[in-house]
Design an enzyme around this catalytic site. Structure first.
Site, PDB file in Angstrom:
ATOM      1  N   LYS A 217       3.635  -0.710  33.024  1.00  9.98           N
ATOM      2  CA  LYS A 217       4.855  -0.874  32.235  1.00  9.98           C
ATOM      3  C   LYS A 217       5.028  -2.318  31.782  1.00  9.98           C
ATOM      4  O   LYS A 217       5.310  -2.609  30.630  1.00  9.98           O
ATOM      5  CB  LYS A 217       6.056  -0.440  33.086  1.00  9.98           C
ATOM      6  CG  LYS A 217       7.401  -0.751  32.483  1.00  9.98           C
ATOM      7  CD  LYS A 217       7.630   0.042  31.221  1.00  9.98           C
ATOM      8  CE  LYS A 217       8.838  -0.468  30.457  1.00  9.98           C
ATOM      9  NZ  LYS A 217       9.152   0.349  29.296  1.00  9.98           N
ATOM     10  N   CYS A 271      13.903  -5.615  27.279  1.00  4.84           N
ATOM     11  CA  CYS A 271      12.573  -5.175  27.702  1.00  4.84           C
ATOM     12  C   CYS A 271      11.511  -6.218  27.377  1.00  4.84           C
ATOM     13  O   CYS A 271      11.051  -6.924  28.249  1.00  4.84           O
ATOM     14  CB  CYS A 271      12.260  -3.847  27.025  1.00  4.84           C
ATOM     15  SG  CYS A 271      13.617  -2.683  27.144  1.00  4.84           S
TER      16      CYS A 271
END
Ligand code: SAJ
Length: 433
Positions: A217, A271
């Site tokens: 991720k 993010c």
């Protein structure tokens, strides 16, 4: 577990990821209880309404709440599967240190209602090793339960890490159709989690170990951040050389093995601008490129403030419009937004000369109080402002034809208005980037 094998599911954290995830699981006829610390969020959802802007989410939530497969509460309940989707911000130490305390407090809640056979899945973007740390903490709270990777026999519960990788604006579609990396503390844990995701994921589900899934991720977002940094560096170089970076990138991307991303005013959101630091924190001596990528993207914001300020100073008395505050196009998310940072700086410096256009905002954020800056619509800006600073590529800005921009001086940090006339010998003054 119900007779039809539909697991009673508990989703902890009903934000931009948790709520769409809970709604999609409920649509697959799994009874879902969504847990959130905010009573307002819980009440909103139990009315079948939503507190975040996302395509098609309102209709889906209304449907599953009316059908009774989704309900929300502030109190954790026993379940077969627990999905943790809480924030992982930075510590307040100013060193970009990952803060996993929300994850650990959610896991503590879960530990209180855990029973043999249950599965816990962490979805929050987390530093490598967080899932194991969570397992260790639960082991301490529930010595009566055998933990995966901590027992020779069959563990009583399964623990896995499965990151979301959805793009705001396409969340429901991507939650269902994106491939999934499912990382188990043990292969058995990964299989348990896989069986759960198969209830509602149509993308390919690939199993691995928890640490690799955590790193995957972070790597995905760091990869994008470094590539955006390359584009932003090119834009600052082009400005210095008086070149049109959009033209250069367009031509370079014609090469079969070149795919340069788009420059902009910087990188925002929770993010791409955050996750690289989780890698840097875990391996500070081995991540110079990732660290530099962060520095270049942050430097781009200051580059835009300086160039815009010079344009405004060089044209005294001319009203200015900053177009956009969101961290990217067509969404209502202003968190960690470069556009908001830049417009804030300009407003504090040039006060009443400054108008702000943001179709997704009904009022200016607090930091604009007492600056004299005003929220206006695009028509007012086009009719009254001689300097237009494009900070976000919202569709409503993209469609403004050249003749409507007339003789305005344009600083287009997003390259949405390619045919804006530059000043002779100063193509860059259209200040394309
Ligand atoms: N940006 C540029 N140039 C580009 C692309 C993006 O300047 O060419 C800027 C955007 O304007 C924005 C920021 O980067 O400020 C991030 O936008 P984004 O569209 O790249 O990504 P996010 O933050 O909305 O979503 C990302 C996605 N990650 C990747 O594409 C690798 C999404 O798939 C993740 O699920 C999400 O982060 C997340 O939650 O981690």
């Amino acid at each position: 577990m119900r007779g039809d094998n539909k697991p009673n599911t508990c989703v902890i954290g009903l934000g931009y990821i948790g709520l769409p995830t809970a709604a999609i699981i409920a649509r697959a006829n799994c009874p879902v209880t969504g847990i959130d610390v905010s009573q307002t969020v819980v009440d909103t959802i139990n009315r079948g309404e939503i507190h975040i802007e996302e395509v098609d989410l309102d209709g889906l939530v209304r449907g599953v709440v009316q059908r009774g497969t989704l309900k929300a509460s502030t109190q954790i309940v026993p379940a077969d599967v627990f999905v943790i989707a809480v924030p992982t911000p930075f510590e307040k130490d100013g060193n970009h240190t990952p803060d996993t305390s929300y994850v650990m407090s959610a896991a503590t809640e879960v530990a209180g209602v855990l029973k043999q056979g249950d599965t816990i899945i962490l979805e929050s973007t987390s530093p490598v090793g967080t899932t194991e740390a969570m397992r260790d903490m639960i082991a301490g709270l529930r010595p009566d339960l055998k933990m995966p990777g901590k027992t020779d026999g069959t563990p009583d519960i399964s623990i896995a890490y499965c990151p979301e990788r959805v793009l705001p604006g396409k969340i429901l579609e991507e939650l269902t159709h994106n491939d999934r990396s499912i990382g188990g503390i043990t292969p058995r844990c990964a299989r348990k989690a896989l069986a759960f995701y198969k209830q509602f994921v149509r993308g390919t589900c690939v199993t691995t170990d928890a640490r690799s899934a955590e790193m995957t991720k972070l790597v995905e977002n760091a990869y994008r951040d470094v590539n955006i940094a390359f584009a932003n560096e090119l834009s600052m170089i082009s400005d210095a050389m008086g070149l049109d970076v959009w033209e250069v990138i367009k031509l370079a991307n014609r090469h079969p093995r070149v795919n340069i991303l788009q420059p902009g005013p910087g990188v925002g959101g929770h993010c791409i601008a955050v996750d690289p630091y989780f890698i840097i924190h875990g391996a500070p001596d081995h991540s110079p490129l990732i660290r530099t990528g962060r520095e270049v993207n942050d430097a781009k914001m200051h580059h835009v403030v300086a160039a815009a300020s010079k344009l405004i100073e060089d044209n005294p008395g001319v009203p200015v419009a900053c177009l956009g505050l969101a961290f990217k196009a067509n969404i209502d998310d202003f968190r960690e937004s470069p556009a908001r940072f830049i417009a804030g700086k300009i407003a504090r410096r040039f006060g009443e000369r400054v108008k702000i256009v943001e179709p997704y905002a009904s009022a200016l954020p607090l930091e604009f109080d007492n600056t004299g800056a005003e929220l206006v619509d695009i028509d007012f800006a086009l009719e009254n402002c001689g300097i237009l600073i494009v900070l976000v590529d919202h569709d409503i800005f993209k469609v403004v034809p050249a003749q409507e921009r007339g003789g305005a001086l344009v600083y287009d940090t997003r390259g949405i208005w390619p045919n804006t006339a530059g000043q002779p010998g100063k193509p860059g003054l259209r200040l394309a980037s």
